[in-house]
Design a protein around this motif. Structure first.
Motif, PDB file in Angstrom:
ATOM      1  N   ARG A   5      32.630  32.529  61.868  1.00  0.00           N
ATOM      2  CA  ARG A   5      32.475  32.110  63.264  1.00  0.00           C
ATOM      3  C   ARG A   5      33.816  32.107  63.974  1.00  0.00           C
ATOM      4  NH1 ARG A   5      34.684  27.251  63.968  1.00  0.00           N
ATOM      5  NH2 ARG A   5      34.698  25.714  62.275  1.00  0.00           N
ATOM      6  N   GLU A   6      33.770  32.204  65.276  1.00  0.00           N
ATOM      7  CA  GLU A   6      34.985  32.135  66.070  1.00  0.00           C
ATOM      8  C   GLU A   6      35.536  30.709  66.062  1.00  0.00           C
ATOM      9  OE1 GLU A   6      34.525  33.615  69.999  1.00  0.00           O
ATOM     10  OE2 GLU A   6      33.913  35.621  69.366  1.00  0.00           O
ATOM     11  N   LEU A   7      36.835  30.606  66.183  1.00  0.00           N
ATOM     12  CA  LEU A   7      37.475  29.298  66.230  1.00  0.00           C
ATOM     13  C   LEU A   7      37.191  28.620  67.566  1.00  0.00           C
ATOM     14  CD1 LEU A   7      40.949  30.220  64.689  1.00  0.00           C
ATOM     15  CD2 LEU A   7      39.105  28.979  63.557  1.00  0.00           C
ATOM     16  N   ALA A   8      36.930  27.320  67.478  1.00  0.00           N
ATOM     17  CA  ALA A   8      36.733  26.548  68.700  1.00  0.00           C
ATOM     18  C   ALA A   8      38.075  26.334  69.397  1.00  0.00           C
ATOM     19  CB  ALA A   8      36.083  25.205  68.370  1.00  0.00           C
ATOM     20  N   PRO A   9      38.070  26.108  70.709  1.00  0.00           N
ATOM     21  CA  PRO A   9      39.332  25.946  71.447  1.00  0.00           C
ATOM     22  C   PRO A   9      40.221  24.834  70.905  1.00  0.00           C
ATOM     23  CG  PRO A   9      37.503  26.264  72.965  1.00  0.00           C
ATOM     24  CD  PRO A   9      36.893  26.097  71.599  1.00  0.00           C
ATOM     25  N   ASP A  10      39.624  23.777  70.365  1.00  0.00           N
ATOM     26  CA  ASP A  10      40.429  22.647  69.896  1.00  0.00           C
ATOM     27  C   ASP A  10      40.794  22.742  68.413  1.00  0.00           C
ATOM     28  OD1 ASP A  10      37.837  22.344  69.025  1.00  0.00           O
ATOM     29  OD2 ASP A  10      37.778  20.162  69.322  1.00  0.00           O
ATOM     30  N   GLU A  11      40.439  23.843  67.741  1.00  0.00           N
ATOM     31  CA  GLU A  11      40.747  23.980  66.321  1.00  0.00           C
ATOM     32  C   GLU A  11      42.124  24.607  66.126  1.00  0.00           C
ATOM     33  OE1 GLU A  11      36.665  24.337  63.797  1.00  0.00           O
ATOM     34  OE2 GLU A  11      37.203  26.118  64.954  1.00  0.00           O
ATOM     35  N   LEU A  12      42.702  24.321  64.963  1.00  0.00           N
ATOM     36  CA  LEU A  12      44.021  24.846  64.634  1.00  0.00           C
ATOM     37  C   LEU A  12      43.991  26.366  64.557  1.00  0.00           C
ATOM     38  CD1 LEU A  12      44.866  22.292  61.808  1.00  0.00           C
ATOM     39  CD2 LEU A  12      45.893  22.331  64.086  1.00  0.00           C
ATOM     40  N   ARG A  13      45.144  26.988  64.798  1.00  0.00           N
ATOM     41  CA  ARG A  13      45.288  28.440  64.689  1.00  0.00           C
ATOM     42  C   ARG A  13      46.152  28.846  63.507  1.00  0.00           C
ATOM     43  NH1 ARG A  13      41.682  27.768  67.786  1.00  0.00           N
ATOM     44  NH2 ARG A  13      41.166  29.053  69.606  1.00  0.00           N
ATOM     45  N   ILE A  15      47.883  27.152  59.648  1.00  0.00           N
ATOM     46  CA  ILE A  15      48.048  26.059  58.685  1.00  0.00           C
ATOM     47  C   ILE A  15      48.965  26.535  57.576  1.00  0.00           C
ATOM     48  CG2 ILE A  15      46.924  24.588  56.968  1.00  0.00           C
ATOM     49  CD1 ILE A  15      44.435  24.572  58.653  1.00  0.00           C
ATOM     50  N   GLY A  16      50.068  25.872  57.410  1.00  0.00           N
ATOM     51  CA  GLY A  16      50.963  26.166  56.290  1.00  0.00           C
ATOM     52  C   GLY A  16      51.443  27.602  56.224  1.00  0.00           C
ATOM     53  N   GLY A  17      51.600  28.247  57.353  1.00  0.00           N
ATOM     54  CA  GLY A  17      52.048  29.633  57.353  1.00  0.00           C
ATOM     55  C   GLY A  17      50.924  30.646  57.264  1.00  0.00           C
ATOM     56  N   TYR A  18      49.684  30.188  57.201  1.00  0.00           N
ATOM     57  CA  TYR A  18      48.517  31.067  57.158  1.00  0.00           C
ATOM     58  C   TYR A  18      47.879  31.114  58.545  1.00  0.00           C
ATOM     59  CZ  TYR A  18      48.815  30.571  52.069  1.00  0.00           C
ATOM     60  OH  TYR A  18      49.235  30.571  50.766  1.00  0.00           O
ATOM     61  N   GLU A  19      47.570  32.305  59.011  1.00  0.00           N
ATOM     62  CA  GLU A  19      46.891  32.466  60.292  1.00  0.00           C
ATOM     63  C   GLU A  19      45.389  32.320  60.090  1.00  0.00           C
ATOM     64  OE1 GLU A  19      46.122  35.832  63.793  1.00  0.00           O
ATOM     65  OE2 GLU A  19      47.370  36.302  62.040  1.00  0.00           O
ATOM     66  N   LEU A  20      44.770  31.419  60.857  1.00  0.00           N
ATOM     67  CA  LEU A  20      43.328  31.217  60.746  1.00  0.00           C
ATOM     68  C   LEU A  20      42.600  32.326  61.489  1.00  0.00           C
ATOM     69  CD1 LEU A  20      42.909  27.334  61.151  1.00  0.00           C
ATOM     70  CD2 LEU A  20      43.500  28.699  59.138  1.00  0.00           C
ATOM     71  N   ALA A  35      41.540  32.606  56.340  1.00  0.00           N
ATOM     72  CA  ALA A  35      42.914  32.731  56.814  1.00  0.00           C
ATOM     73  C   ALA A  35      43.587  33.911  56.138  1.00  0.00           C
ATOM     74  CB  ALA A  35      43.694  31.442  56.556  1.00  0.00           C
ATOM     75  N   GLU A  36      44.772  34.244  56.626  1.00  0.00           N
ATOM     76  CA  GLU A  36      45.497  35.402  56.126  1.00  0.00           C
ATOM     77  C   GLU A  36      46.980  35.080  56.082  1.00  0.00           C
ATOM     78  OE1 GLU A  36      44.362  39.774  57.164  1.00  0.00           O
ATOM     79  OE2 GLU A  36      45.930  39.176  58.574  1.00  0.00           O
ATOM     80  N   ASP A  37      47.647  35.502  55.007  1.00  0.00           N
ATOM     81  CA  ASP A  37      49.087  35.277  54.935  1.00  0.00           C
ATOM     82  C   ASP A  37      49.837  36.461  55.534  1.00  0.00           C
ATOM     83  OD1 ASP A  37      49.064  37.296  53.040  1.00  0.00           O
ATOM     84  OD2 ASP A  37      49.508  35.993  51.339  1.00  0.00           O
ATOM     85  N   ALA A  38      51.173  36.420  55.463  1.00  0.00           N
ATOM     86  CA  ALA A  38      51.997  37.452  56.097  1.00  0.00           C
ATOM     87  C   ALA A  38      51.787  38.819  55.478  1.00  0.00           C
ATOM     88  CB  ALA A  38      53.472  37.045  56.011  1.00  0.00           C
ATOM     89  N   ARG A  39      51.322  38.865  54.204  1.00  0.00           N
ATOM     90  CA  ARG A  39      51.101  40.142  53.529  1.00  0.00           C
ATOM     91  C   ARG A  39      49.693  40.687  53.746  1.00  0.00           C
ATOM     92  NH1 ARG A  39      52.236  39.159  47.457  1.00  0.00           N
ATOM     93  NH2 ARG A  39      51.018  37.281  47.945  1.00  0.00           N
ATOM     94  N   GLY A  40      48.876  39.959  54.496  1.00  0.00           N
ATOM     95  CA  GLY A  40      47.513  40.399  54.735  1.00  0.00           C
ATOM     96  C   GLY A  40      46.521  39.914  53.703  1.00  0.00           C
ATOM     97  N   ARG A  41      46.951  39.071  52.739  1.00  0.00           N
ATOM     98  CA  ARG A  41      46.040  38.543  51.723  1.00  0.00           C
ATOM     99  C   ARG A  41      45.170  37.457  52.342  1.00  0.00           C
ATOM    100  NH1 ARG A  41      48.210  34.947  46.752  1.00  0.00           N
ATOM    101  NH2 ARG A  41      49.043  33.852  48.555  1.00  0.00           N
ATOM    102  N   ILE A  92      43.600  22.315  51.393  1.00  0.00           N
ATOM    103  CA  ILE A  92      43.696  23.081  50.152  1.00  0.00           C
ATOM    104  C   ILE A  92      43.562  24.559  50.490  1.00  0.00           C
ATOM    105  CG2 ILE A  92      42.673  23.552  47.890  1.00  0.00           C
ATOM    106  CD1 ILE A  92      41.539  20.779  47.864  1.00  0.00           C
ATOM    107  N   VAL A  93      44.493  25.356  49.995  1.00  0.00           N
ATOM    108  CA  VAL A  93      44.419  26.805  50.132  1.00  0.00           C
ATOM    109  C   VAL A  93      43.900  27.356  48.807  1.00  0.00           C
ATOM    110  CG1 VAL A  93      45.675  28.942  50.608  1.00  0.00           C
ATOM    111  CG2 VAL A  93      46.371  26.796  51.712  1.00  0.00           C
ATOM    112  N   SER A  94      42.829  28.105  48.854  1.00  0.00           N
ATOM    113  CA  SER A  94      42.233  28.625  47.624  1.00  0.00           C
ATOM    114  C   SER A  94      41.917  30.101  47.780  1.00  0.00           C
ATOM    115  CB  SER A  94      40.959  27.851  47.256  1.00  0.00           C
ATOM    116  OG  SER A  94      39.974  27.996  48.250  1.00  0.00           O
ATOM    117  N   GLU A  95      41.601  30.716  46.651  1.00  0.00           N
ATOM    118  CA  GLU A  95      41.201  32.119  46.623  1.00  0.00           C
ATOM    119  C   GLU A  95      39.964  32.321  47.490  1.00  0.00           C
ATOM    120  OE1 GLU A  95      39.487  35.224  43.240  1.00  0.00           O
ATOM    121  OE2 GLU A  95      39.981  33.151  42.737  1.00  0.00           O
ATOM    122  N   TYR A  96      39.959  33.381  48.275  1.00  0.00           N
ATOM    123  CA  TYR A  96      38.793  33.711  49.089  1.00  0.00           C
ATOM    124  C   TYR A  96      37.845  34.580  48.276  1.00  0.00           C
ATOM    125  CZ  TYR A  96      35.909  36.014  52.624  1.00  0.00           C
ATOM    126  OH  TYR A  96      34.853  36.507  53.334  1.00  0.00           O
TER     127      TYR A  96
END
Length: 720
Positions: A5-13, A15-20, A35-41, A92-96
């Protein structure tokens, strides 16, 4: 298809260097985001709801659960990568896991049957066994918390529920009503036995396509759970009898997860007295424990004596002392690590005997504080000390079975680009080549046994050379400084480097390897067995193929051009070499005679080639997978669809051929049919294999792979 789902306007974009990227789901305890890290994971991030923001106890217990969750074997859950706080809220960041939940799958495709249902039951029972051995109670096992990924089911959210409970009142019931055990409804703490009740209800949902205790209201659902016998008529035997045992109203009457798993893998009976449950019970061995050693989980996750079980027994008018056959082991108590066998599947008081089914490849092993279940070719780690196997220890080295990782994880941590398995003076060693040269490791002890004192760097290919008695001796034709004596029946190492050099070394007898220039640019080699003695066939970056005498470092056969660049070589039999080139497909060549070789047209760019006498030739095609050919006729036999494949090896075990493919993960296929057998490592960035080899380790055919500079060994044989 997983819905994001799309992120709501009031939700974070972020977290901890990960883009939601979007939302995956929202539950009673928190929200899950893709979410996705800088390497695209891609990863999954779960954030506790804001309503627990000011509760210090909830935050503290949340992090305690993260520590426990990291001890759970990664094969059965979404592996925890890291954790932290964002705006004071734990995450918590976990494997997708790219797959639907079991609830979504059944809703779209209908009920599970046959092998699909059996695989689901085995995978989820294995997950619960690992979770319980880590000292964790899931508390909310249900269809929506089982993700059906491409490599099998994964159980998620096994720590959040306990942390969330800390922010509720004592009278609040934690869990999902349709999958709660009777004791949870009664307000008692959830235990591993509660998870088994929920597991059985979940499997019944998968088999029937509907909730087992469905009702018009929550009170009606709870009443059915407390009083009604479950309708399992739609579940086939032998699974039906096992689910019935797990759905017992009293937690002490239920089997534990280890016994359930053993039963699933061993059972072929029809559910009567001499069938499925009884055999598994016999194989489980004696699990009797004194009442004072029996533990239950308390509300804060710490162990306490099983007082409530005894109170319930007295309330029913029976002796408060637990019947030995019904004693329950649960909790974080250290006695779990000392358990000598899984519990039996039923509360039968008949005498139990030790496991007697070795002929069917099943045995329970407990050694050094590590419990491992070896059943029918499947290996499940039940307890990993500190989250991993310590160096020198092995989860099942005594009886490694098919697809089991055994022995220690070893290696210096530097990137490994080439591997080989061989024997030196009767001792199995693994040769690992990289940018610093070649090291020899003992896969049994995990210790390094030798390092090349002077060697070329950037190793590109590496093989052991076995010298038969008749090939021993010296050669007068050897150039000065390169002559070698091949000791009778010994082993040497040959490898190539990025600068085109070929190196040869006798670890026992030579202080330094000898090298000679063969190519301009990167070189690769394969060792060919010949009556005159082993030789090295070298493939160069310019497409030249060169056979060399390793004893004399001189030309051994005809040099010729086979393509614009040689990407791989393999020798399936004496005098014959398979050569691969990006644009030229694969050729079977004969460097020592003028016989015309067979050329195989391929469907794309060839990355690697692997062969073994009597087995198909495996060719890795970029972006497609592996094509298997009869190397004598050039006929295509079958194709393996694995677009991420970058390397391949061919082995033979128990009289059948196997193809081991590496890339982002490690997989085994049947060489005759190209059907998948087992995933040794999951398909993920964290499981990227940089080098692969097959050989004999501890008397068994095995695969060795390097991930992140560390090497692991898997058995390729079935234990009878």
């Amino acid at each position: 298809m997983v819905q994001v789902r799309e992120l709501a306007p009031d939700e974070l974009r972020e977290i901890g260097g990960y883009e939601l990227l979007g939302g995956l789901g929202d539950g009673g305890q928190g929200s899950v985001f893709l979410a996705e890290d800088a390497r695209g994971r891609q990863v999954a991030i779960k954030v506790l709801h804001a309503r627990l923001l000011g509760d210090e106890r909830a935050t503290r217990r949340f992090h305690q659960e993260i520590v426990l969750a990291q001890k759970v074997a990664a094969f059965c859950t979404a592996r925890v990568i890291e954790s932290g706080l964002v705006a004071g809220r734990p995450y918590i960041v976990s494997e997708y896991v790219p797959g639907p939940s079991l609830q979504e799958l059944v809703s779209r495709q209908g009920r599970r049957t046959g092998g699909a249902l059996e695989r689901l039951a085995v995978g989820t029972a294995a997950a619960l066994a690992a979770i319980h051995r880590a000292g964790i109670v899931h508390r909310d096992f249900k269809p929506s918390n089982v993700l059906v990924g491409p490599d099998g089911p994964r159980v998620i959210d096994f720590g959040i529920a306990k942390a969330a409970e800390a922010g509720t009142t004592a009278s609040t019931v934690v869990g999902t009503p349709a999958y709660m055990a009777p004791e949870q409804i009664a307000g008692e703490p959830a235990t591993p036995a509660s998870d088994l009740f929920a597991w059985a209800a979940t499997m019944a949902y998968a088999a029937n396509g509907r909730a087992l205790f469905a009702g018009e209201s929550i009170p009606a659902v709870m009443h059915r759970i407390l009083t009604a016998e479950p309708d399992l008529s739609g579940v086939a035997e032998p699974l039906r009898s096992l689910l019935a045992a797990c759905l017992a109203k009293e937690p002490a009457d239920r089997p534990d997860a280890a016994a359930v798993l053993l039963s699933l893998l061993a059972g072929t009976g029809n559910g009567d007295d001499d069938g499925f449950l009884t055999r598994a019970q016999q194989e489980a061995g004696s699990a009797r424990r004194s009442d004072q050693d029996t533990r239950a989980y308390s509300s804060d996750g710490e162990a306490e004596p099983a007082r409530r079980s005894a109170q319930r027994a007295r309330a029913r008018g029976v002796d408060g002392e637990a019947e030995p056959a019904r004693e329950r082991v649960a909790g974080t108590d250290p006695a779990l690590a000392r358990s000598t066998a899984p519990r039996p599947v039923t509360g039968s008081a008949r005498a139990r005997t030790p496991a007697t089914a070795a002929a069917r490849g099943r045995r329970a092993i407990v050694a050094g504080g590590v419990s491992v279940l070896l059943v029918g070719g499947v290996t499940i780690g039940l307890l990993w000390r500190n989250g991993q196997v310590a160096a020198g220890e092995s989860p099942g080295t005594a009886h490694p079975t098919f697809a089991e990782q055994f022995g220690p994880v070893f290696g210096g941590g530097d990137p490994v680009t080439a591997l080989a398995v061989g024997t030196l003076e009767g001792r199995t060693v693994v040769a690992a080549g990289g940018r610093k040269g070649v090291e020899l490791w003992d896969p049994v002890t995990g210790k390094r046994v030798a390092t090349t004192p002077k060697a070329a760097k950037d190793v590109a290919s590496l093989e052991f050379v076995e010298w038969p008695d008749e090939a021993a001796g010296t050669s007068a034709a050897a150039p000065e400084g390169t002559a070698k004596v091949a000791p009778a029946g010994t082993t040497s190492l040959a490898w190539t480097s990025g600068d085109g050099q070929v190196w040869h070394w006798f670890p026992k007898g030579e202080r330094s390897p000898n090298g000679f220039a063969a190519c301009r640019g990167e070189a690769r080699l394969t060792v060919v067995r010949r009556a005159e003695g082993p030789a090295a066939v070298v493939g160069c970056a310019d497409g030249m193929v060169q056979p060399w005498d390793l004893q004399t470092a001189t030309k051994s056969g005809r040099f010729f051009k086979a393509g614009r660049q040689i990407t791989g070589l393999a020798a399936p039999e004496s005098g014959t070499v398979a050569v691969s080139a990006p644009g030229g497909g694969v050729q079977m060549v004969h460097p020592w005679d003028k016989a015309k070789g067979v050329r195989f047209p391929t469907r794309g760019e060839v990355l690697r080639v692997a062969a073994r006498s009597g087995q198909p030739l495996a060719v890795v095609v970029r972006g497609a997978g592996a094509d298997l050919y009869d190397y004598r006729s050039g006929k295509l036999t079958c194709r393996i669809a694995a677009p991420g494949l970058t390397d391949v090896a061919v082995a033979e075990a128990n009289g059948r051929g196997l193809v081991i493919g590496a890339g982002r993960g490690l997989q085994v296929w049947d060489a005759a049919t190209c059907q998948p057998e087992e995933a040794l490592l999951p398909d993920s960035d964290d499981s990227k294999v940089t080098a692969l080899a097959v050989g004999v380790v501890q008397g068994k055919q095995a695969a060795v792979a390097s991930v992140g500079g560390k090497m692991r060994v898997w058995s390729l044989e079935l234990t009878q």
